[in-house]
Scaffold this motif. Sequence first.
Motif, mmCIF file in Angstrom:
data_model
loop_
_atom_site.group_PDB
_atom_site.id
_atom_site.type_symbol
_atom_site.label_atom_id
_atom_site.label_comp_id
_atom_site.label_asym_id
_atom_site.label_seq_id
_atom_site.Cartn_x
_atom_site.Cartn_y
_atom_site.Cartn_z
ATOM 1 N N ASP A 24 0.807 -1.219 0.000
ATOM 2 C CA ASP A 24 0.000 0.000 0.000
ATOM 3 C C ASP A 24 0.845 1.277 0.000
ATOM 4 O OD1 ASP A 24 -2.653 0.878 -0.253
ATOM 5 O OD2 ASP A 24 -2.732 1.470 1.848
ATOM 6 N N LYS A 25 2.152 1.157 -0.255
ATOM 7 C CA LYS A 25 3.029 2.323 -0.357
ATOM 8 C C LYS A 25 3.240 2.657 -1.838
ATOM 9 C CE LYS A 25 3.838 2.419 4.102
ATOM 10 N NZ LYS A 25 5.056 1.797 4.642
ATOM 11 N N ILE A 26 3.648 3.886 -2.088
ATOM 12 C CA ILE A 26 3.881 4.338 -3.459
ATOM 13 C C ILE A 26 5.353 4.193 -3.817
ATOM 14 C CG2 ILE A 26 3.825 6.321 -5.028
ATOM 15 C CD1 ILE A 26 1.421 7.364 -3.444
ATOM 16 N N VAL A 27 5.608 3.575 -4.959
ATOM 17 C CA VAL A 27 6.956 3.463 -5.523
ATOM 18 C C VAL A 27 6.928 4.104 -6.911
ATOM 19 C CG1 VAL A 27 8.732 1.901 -6.388
ATOM 20 C CG2 VAL A 27 7.555 1.386 -4.241
ATOM 21 N N VAL A 28 7.781 5.092 -7.124
ATOM 22 C CA VAL A 28 7.879 5.746 -8.427
ATOM 23 C C VAL A 28 9.072 5.149 -9.175
ATOM 24 C CG1 VAL A 28 8.248 7.927 -9.648
ATOM 25 C CG2 VAL A 28 6.837 7.874 -7.574
ATOM 26 N N VAL A 29 8.849 4.731 -10.406
ATOM 27 C CA VAL A 29 9.919 4.189 -11.248
ATOM 28 C C VAL A 29 10.181 5.158 -12.384
ATOM 29 C CG1 VAL A 29 10.629 2.300 -12.759
ATOM 30 C CG2 VAL A 29 9.305 1.801 -10.687
ATOM 31 N N LYS A 30 11.420 5.645 -12.452
ATOM 32 C CA LYS A 30 11.814 6.462 -13.606
ATOM 33 C C LYS A 30 12.425 5.509 -14.632
ATOM 34 C CE LYS A 30 14.662 8.806 -16.338
ATOM 35 N NZ LYS A 30 15.917 8.387 -17.026
ATOM 36 N N TYR A 31 11.765 5.415 -15.777
ATOM 37 C CA TYR A 31 12.095 4.416 -16.786
ATOM 38 C C TYR A 31 12.777 5.080 -17.976
ATOM 39 C CZ TYR A 31 11.038 0.660 -20.187
ATOM 40 O OH TYR A 31 11.098 -0.327 -21.143
ATOM 41 N N GLY A 32 13.979 4.623 -18.272
ATOM 42 C CA GLY A 32 14.719 5.169 -19.400
ATOM 43 C C GLY A 32 15.921 4.302 -19.708
ATOM 44 N N GLY A 33 16.785 4.796 -20.582
ATOM 45 C CA GLY A 33 18.013 4.075 -20.903
ATOM 46 C C GLY A 33 17.771 2.859 -21.777
ATOM 47 N N ASN A 34 18.729 1.935 -21.737
ATOM 48 C CA ASN A 34 18.699 0.758 -22.595
ATOM 49 C C ASN A 34 17.481 -0.118 -22.338
ATOM 50 O OD1 ASN A 34 20.204 -0.767 -24.664
ATOM 51 N ND2 ASN A 34 20.303 -2.353 -23.102
ATOM 52 N N ALA A 35 16.996 -0.118 -21.091
ATOM 53 C CA ALA A 35 15.822 -0.931 -20.750
ATOM 54 C C ALA A 35 14.592 -0.495 -21.515
ATOM 55 C CB ALA A 35 15.548 -0.852 -19.246
ATOM 56 N N MET A 36 14.659 0.680 -22.104
ATOM 57 C CA MET A 36 13.512 1.212 -22.821
ATOM 58 C C MET A 36 13.541 0.879 -24.313
ATOM 59 S SD MET A 36 12.072 4.996 -22.140
ATOM 60 C CE MET A 36 10.379 5.348 -22.595
ATOM 61 N N ILE A 37 14.721 0.555 -24.842
ATOM 62 C CA ILE A 37 14.833 0.309 -26.283
ATOM 63 C C ILE A 37 15.124 -1.154 -26.604
ATOM 64 C CG2 ILE A 37 15.502 2.668 -26.844
ATOM 65 C CD1 ILE A 37 18.395 1.845 -26.864
ATOM 66 N N VAL A 59 2.477 1.462 -7.869
ATOM 67 C CA VAL A 59 3.587 1.825 -8.749
ATOM 68 C C VAL A 59 3.177 2.958 -9.687
ATOM 69 C CG1 VAL A 59 5.310 0.991 -10.384
ATOM 70 C CG2 VAL A 59 4.361 -0.581 -8.678
ATOM 71 N N VAL A 60 4.043 3.956 -9.783
ATOM 72 C CA VAL A 60 3.865 5.063 -10.732
ATOM 73 C C VAL A 60 5.048 5.022 -11.688
ATOM 74 C CG1 VAL A 60 3.704 7.557 -11.021
ATOM 75 C CG2 VAL A 60 2.664 6.464 -9.018
ATOM 76 N N LEU A 61 4.791 4.911 -12.973
ATOM 77 C CA LEU A 61 5.850 4.818 -13.982
ATOM 78 C C LEU A 61 6.002 6.163 -14.690
ATOM 79 C CD1 LEU A 61 7.849 2.969 -15.503
ATOM 80 C CD2 LEU A 61 5.989 2.432 -17.087
ATOM 81 N N VAL A 62 7.180 6.756 -14.572
ATOM 82 C CA VAL A 62 7.494 8.020 -15.244
ATOM 83 C C VAL A 62 8.543 7.721 -16.314
ATOM 84 C CG1 VAL A 62 8.371 10.371 -14.980
ATOM 85 C CG2 VAL A 62 7.032 9.325 -13.126
ATOM 86 N N HIS A 63 8.260 8.067 -17.553
ATOM 87 C CA HIS A 63 9.177 7.664 -18.628
ATOM 88 C C HIS A 63 9.660 8.847 -19.458
ATOM 89 C CE1 HIS A 63 6.413 8.197 -22.070
ATOM 90 N NE2 HIS A 63 5.448 7.835 -21.228
ATOM 91 N N GLY A 64 10.833 8.640 -20.036
ATOM 92 C CA GLY A 64 11.368 9.545 -21.039
ATOM 93 C C GLY A 64 11.198 8.910 -22.408
ATOM 94 N N GLY A 65 12.134 9.222 -23.316
ATOM 95 C CA GLY A 65 12.060 8.658 -24.663
ATOM 96 C C GLY A 65 12.984 9.366 -25.626
ATOM 97 N N GLY A 103 2.178 10.310 -26.996
ATOM 98 C CA GLY A 103 1.468 9.458 -27.939
ATOM 99 C C GLY A 103 2.065 8.076 -28.034
ATOM 100 N N LYS A 104 2.985 7.899 -28.949
ATOM 101 C CA LYS A 104 3.507 6.569 -29.280
ATOM 102 C C LYS A 104 4.065 5.817 -28.072
ATOM 103 C CE LYS A 104 7.013 4.230 -32.033
ATOM 104 N NZ LYS A 104 8.218 4.399 -32.870
ATOM 105 N N ILE A 105 5.035 6.406 -27.381
ATOM 106 C CA ILE A 105 5.701 5.683 -26.296
ATOM 107 C C ILE A 105 4.739 5.407 -25.152
ATOM 108 C CG2 ILE A 105 7.497 5.822 -24.525
ATOM 109 C CD1 ILE A 105 9.197 7.414 -26.483
ATOM 110 N N ASN A 106 4.011 6.421 -24.722
ATOM 111 C CA ASN A 106 3.112 6.280 -23.581
ATOM 112 C C ASN A 106 2.079 5.184 -23.827
ATOM 113 O OD1 ASN A 106 0.481 7.315 -21.991
ATOM 114 N ND2 ASN A 106 2.320 7.973 -20.901
#
Length: 290
Positions: A24-37, A59-65, A103-106
């Motif tokens: 029941d706790k919040i974990v924010v994941v910043k997603y980027g780098g090689n794991a994204m491609i 879980v809250v997923l925050v992503h770049g691209g 759009g595309k990535i999200n």
Amino acid sequence: MELTHAQRADVLIEALPYIKKYYDKIVVVKYGGNAMINDELKEAVMGDIVLLSLIGIKVVLVHGGGPEITEMLGKIGKQSEFVDGLRVTDKETVDIVQMVLAGKINKNLVNLLENKGGKAIGLSGIDGHMLKAERLDDVHGFVGEITDVDVTPITDCLDKGYIPVISTVAYDNEGNTYNINADTAAARIAGELGAESLISMTDIDGILRDKNDPKTLISKIYVSEAPQLIREGVISGGMIPKISCCIEAIRRGVKKVFVIDGRIPHSILIETLTDAGIGTMFVTGDDNYD
């Protein structure tokens, strides 16, 4: 190597206290780098996030691209330019940023999470006026500095059992759209949410005392130690702004921040639910996490 039934049970028993701690706790994941491609790594990350969600972790997923933005700009004949690690973003570029990120990535990430058995909702910083920004400076154009965060759209999704997937574009009152650095956005969002932890996925092992020797990984850093590590060159180059975001998150109330190697399959689960852990953990100095 195939695990025996007893070994599988041991894995679950080891995870039990961590499940209890994060439930029941919040974990924010910043997603980027090689794991994204890398498709295999992407599948592993989405599976990890769905598993955490199904055991009661918010879980809250925050992503770049960045790479996909660069690729799209190349297709229209536009050269990417970076100053101090940030993309110079004119009006045409920020339109591409919004199209690719929101759009595309999200939507692809939302679809992957749903296909893994999760419930996901795609959001951008514009939705619900979540991320308000102003120009960082004149050099970078429509690169924004966050001035206000409203996490209501995120908490509404969490309360309904969804995994919010957030692309880092922002708005201002004049109708402009801004490109926001994903590390910066993740740190602010985690702080506003009072997250238990922020996990920042990178393409390095963590913070190494000797960058050429993985055995010199620093497993825990108190935020008060970070300036000295920067002076010594242990934290240098492009890692300085990333670590500054980690420190910012801690100062805004996040209990701990992990910098982990996203190139390792299931690195999120290893860090969150096992005794071993990987990467580097940042804490305030008065923590009880050893």
